[in-house]
Design an enzyme around this catalytic site. Structure first.
Site, PDB file in Angstrom:
ATOM      1  N   THR A  12       2.234 -11.335  -7.716  1.00  0.00           N
ATOM      2  CA  THR A  12       3.097 -11.728  -6.608  1.00  0.00           C
ATOM      3  C   THR A  12       2.663 -10.966  -5.352  1.00  0.00           C
ATOM      4  O   THR A  12       2.115  -9.871  -5.424  1.00  0.00           O
ATOM      5  CB  THR A  12       4.574 -11.445  -6.912  1.00  0.00           C
ATOM      6  OG1 THR A  12       4.776 -10.039  -7.075  1.00  0.00           O
ATOM      7  CG2 THR A  12       5.004 -12.170  -8.168  1.00  0.00           C
ATOM      8  N   GLY A  13       2.908 -11.588  -4.199  1.00  0.00           N
ATOM      9  CA  GLY A  13       2.391 -10.997  -2.968  1.00  0.00           C
ATOM     10  C   GLY A  13       0.878 -10.941  -3.003  1.00  0.00           C
ATOM     11  O   GLY A  13       0.266  -9.978  -2.551  1.00  0.00           O
ATOM     12  N   GLY A  14       0.270 -12.011  -3.522  1.00  0.00           N
ATOM     13  CA  GLY A  14      -1.158 -11.975  -3.823  1.00  0.00           C
ATOM     14  C   GLY A  14      -2.085 -12.427  -2.724  1.00  0.00           C
ATOM     15  O   GLY A  14      -3.293 -12.536  -2.955  1.00  0.00           O
ATOM     16  N   SER A  16      -2.488 -10.976   0.449  1.00  0.00           N
ATOM     17  CA  SER A  16      -2.954  -9.975   1.419  1.00  0.00           C
ATOM     18  C   SER A  16      -2.827  -8.586   0.817  1.00  0.00           C
ATOM     19  O   SER A  16      -2.168  -8.391  -0.209  1.00  0.00           O
ATOM     20  CB  SER A  16      -2.144 -10.049   2.726  1.00  0.00           C
ATOM     21  OG  SER A  16      -0.793  -9.674   2.510  1.00  0.00           O
ATOM     22  N   GLY A  17      -3.477  -7.631   1.457  1.00  0.00           N
ATOM     23  CA  GLY A  17      -3.319  -6.233   1.088  1.00  0.00           C
ATOM     24  C   GLY A  17      -3.651  -5.934  -0.354  1.00  0.00           C
ATOM     25  O   GLY A  17      -4.679  -6.357  -0.896  1.00  0.00           O
ATOM     26  N   ILE A  18      -2.772  -5.193  -1.003  1.00  0.00           N
ATOM     27  CA  ILE A  18      -2.983  -4.779  -2.390  1.00  0.00           C
ATOM     28  C   ILE A  18      -3.059  -5.985  -3.314  1.00  0.00           C
ATOM     29  O   ILE A  18      -3.882  -6.035  -4.234  1.00  0.00           O
ATOM     30  CB  ILE A  18      -1.861  -3.821  -2.828  1.00  0.00           C
ATOM     31  CG1 ILE A  18      -2.004  -2.471  -2.089  1.00  0.00           C
ATOM     32  CG2 ILE A  18      -1.879  -3.603  -4.337  1.00  0.00           C
ATOM     33  CD1 ILE A  18      -0.812  -1.547  -2.272  1.00  0.00           C
ATOM     34  N   GLY A  19      -2.209  -6.981  -3.077  1.00  0.00           N
ATOM     35  CA  GLY A  19      -2.218  -8.166  -3.931  1.00  0.00           C
ATOM     36  C   GLY A  19      -3.525  -8.916  -3.871  1.00  0.00           C
ATOM     37  O   GLY A  19      -4.063  -9.342  -4.908  1.00  0.00           O
ATOM     38  N   SER A 137       5.951   3.184  -4.994  1.00  0.00           N
ATOM     39  CA  SER A 137       5.503   3.931  -3.809  1.00  0.00           C
ATOM     40  C   SER A 137       5.867   5.389  -3.996  1.00  0.00           C
ATOM     41  O   SER A 137       6.870   5.708  -4.659  1.00  0.00           O
ATOM     42  CB  SER A 137       6.180   3.396  -2.548  1.00  0.00           C
ATOM     43  OG  SER A 137       5.968   4.264  -1.445  1.00  0.00           O
ATOM     44  N   TYR A 150      14.071   1.447   1.856  1.00  0.00           N
ATOM     45  CA  TYR A 150      12.809   1.224   1.153  1.00  0.00           C
ATOM     46  C   TYR A 150      12.630   2.241   0.031  1.00  0.00           C
ATOM     47  O   TYR A 150      12.289   1.869  -1.109  1.00  0.00           O
ATOM     48  CB  TYR A 150      11.659   1.315   2.142  1.00  0.00           C
ATOM     49  CG  TYR A 150      10.294   1.102   1.530  1.00  0.00           C
ATOM     50  CD1 TYR A 150       9.849  -0.167   1.204  1.00  0.00           C
ATOM     51  CD2 TYR A 150       9.440   2.183   1.290  1.00  0.00           C
ATOM     52  CE1 TYR A 150       8.600  -0.373   0.640  1.00  0.00           C
ATOM     53  CE2 TYR A 150       8.186   1.992   0.736  1.00  0.00           C
ATOM     54  CZ  TYR A 150       7.772   0.713   0.412  1.00  0.00           C
ATOM     55  OH  TYR A 150       6.533   0.518  -0.147  1.00  0.00           O
TER      56      TYR A 150
END
Length: 249
Positions: A12-14, A16-19, A137, A150
Site C-alpha cells: 500500500t502507498g506503492g 512513491s517514496g518507500i512504497g 517510524s 503522527y
C-alpha cells in the site's frame, strides 16, 4: 534464486517514496507486486516504470470497499498473498495547541484505522507462513515537536506488531515493523509549504543523524526485503530501526 521468487506481494502507498522503492526491489527479487494507492496517475506511472510483474489498483486504505475490491481482484488473479507491506501513511505536523479535529482524524484514519483494516481484510488470503511488514517510524518512541498525532499513530503500529504476532502465531505468519528515521521522500516535502522549508527539515535531520545524512527509500526497501523473505525466518514481533543512528542519541 532470488529472495521472493514466485511470491505475491501487496504494497500500500506503492506509487512513491518507500512504497515505490520496495515495489521495485520486490519485483527484482522475483515477486509479483500489487501496488495500491489513491492517485491513479502516479500508480500508472509507477507500473510503467517497473514494467513487469506489477499491477496497480487505485483506492484508499480508509475505504473498506476499496480494500475489498483490491483483495477480490487478487483472489481472482493469484489466489493468495505471501507478503503484505502496509506502507500507506499521512503526516501534517501540528503542535498540540494547534491540532485540529480534521488533522487528528485523517492521521489516525490513515495510519491506524486504514492500516488495521488493510491487514484484517488481507488475512484470508495470506498464506500460512507468510510475512506482514508494517511501516512505523522512530517517532513512535521519540518526542518530536509537532508530531503529536503522527507519533501516537506510530506507537499504535508498534503495538499492533506485538498483538498480531501473538494472534497469528498458529498460522506461522510473521509480523514485523520497520521504523525509519528521516528518509528523503515526498513526505518531507509535504511537511512544508515551500521548497526552502522542506530543505530546512532535511538539513535539521541530517545534522541530528550520526551518519550525517538522510536515508534513501532504497535502504528501507532492503530492510523490507529482509523481513519479507526467508532470510528473516526467525524474526517475529520485531521493530527494525533503520535511521542512521538518529534514535540512538
Amino acid at each position: 534464486m532470488s529472495g521472493l521468487q514466485g511470491k505475491v506481494a501487496v504494497i500500500t502507498g506503492g506509487s512513491s517514496g518507500i512504497g515505490l522503492a520496495t515495489a521495485q526491489r520486490f519485483v527484482r527479487e522475483g515477486a509479483f507486486v500489487y501496488i495500491f494507492g489513491r492517485r491513479k496517475s502516479e500508480l500508472d506511472q509507477t507500473a510503467a516504470l517497473i514494467g513487469q510483474r506489477v499491477a496497480a489498483v487505485q483506492g484508499d486504505v480508509q475505504c473498506i470497499r476499496d480494500l475489498d475490491r483490491l483483495y477480490a481482484r487478487i483472489r481472482e488473479e493469484k489466489g493468495g498473498i505471501d507478503v503484505l507491506v502496509a506502507n500507506s501513511g499521512f503526516i501534517d505536523p501540528q503542535l498540540l495547541v494547534d491540532t485540529t479535529e480534521e488533522n487528528f482524524e485523517k492521521t489516525f484514519g490513515t495510519n491506524v484505522r486504514g492500516l488495521l483494516f488493510t491487514v484484517q481484510k488481507a488475512l484470508p488470503l495470506i498464506s500460512d507462513g507468510g510475512a506482514i511488514v508494517l511501516i512505523s517510524s522512530i517517532a513512535a518512541f521519540k518526542g518530536i515537536p509537532k508530531y503529536t498525532s503522527y507519533s501516537a499513530t506510530k506507537a499504535a503500529v508498534r503495538s499492533f506488531v506485538r498483538t498480531w504476532t501473538a494472534e497469528l502465531k498458529d498460522r506461522g505468519i510473521r509480523v514485523n515493523a520497520i521504523s525509519p528515521g528521516a528518509i528523503d521522500t515526498p513526505i518531507i516535502d509535504a511537511q512544508s509549504a515551500t521548497k526552502e522549508g522542506a530543505d530546512a527539515i532535511r538539513a535539521s535531520f541530517k545534522a541530528a543523524t550520526p551518519l550525517s545524512r538522510v536515508g534513501r527509500p532504497e535502504e528501507i526497501a532492503a530492510a523490507a526485503l529482509f523481513l519479507a523473505s526467508d532470510e528473516s525466518s526467525y524474526v517475529a514481533g520485531a521493530d527494525l530501526v533503520v535511521d542512521g543512528g538518529l534514535s540512538a542519541l
